[in-house]
Motif scaffolding. Sequence first.
Motif, short mmCIF file in Angstrom:
data_model
loop_
_atom_site.label_atom_id
_atom_site.label_comp_id
_atom_site.label_asym_id
_atom_site.label_seq_id
_atom_site.Cartn_x
_atom_site.Cartn_y
_atom_site.Cartn_z
N SER A 21 0.84 -1.19 0.00
CA SER A 21 0.00 0.00 0.00
C SER A 21 0.88 1.24 0.00
N GLU A 23 2.92 4.44 -2.20
CA GLU A 23 3.65 4.73 -3.43
C GLU A 23 4.75 3.69 -3.65
N THR A 56 -0.97 3.45 -4.68
CA THR A 56 -1.50 4.71 -5.19
C THR A 56 -0.67 5.26 -6.35
N PRO A 86 -3.94 -1.71 -9.82
CA PRO A 86 -4.60 -0.43 -10.07
C PRO A 86 -4.45 0.02 -11.52
#
Length: 117
Positions: A21, A23, A56, A86
């Motif tokens: 989780s 960067e 992210t 993602p």
Amino acid sequence: MQPALGVDVTTYDHTVVVSVSGELDTDTSPLVARATGTLDLRPGGPALVLDLAGVTFIDAGALNMLLALRHNARAHGTTLRLRAVPAQAQQLLDLTGTRHLFTYCPGPTAPGPGTRA
């Protein structure tokens, strides 16, 4: 400054799930490499799943780490599976022509067409 990345390793039955989780980039990729470097990767050993649901951001440095992890898993007779990739990571895999190199497993984010399970 601390890297903005969380890495959690959990074993379920015969599968090791590494949940990432934050960067995932050149600076934080070594955290994932260290967490996976101690795993028992061998034929007949646990399957390895990298859960990217919490990622992210991802950059080319992280892609290099993913490719190295894939190579290491294959060299030890197992497969790296990506889960919950993602959209930004999917775009990176598409732009670099590397999406087809990975095996995917079901998760909250579908890997899209042209992938294999």
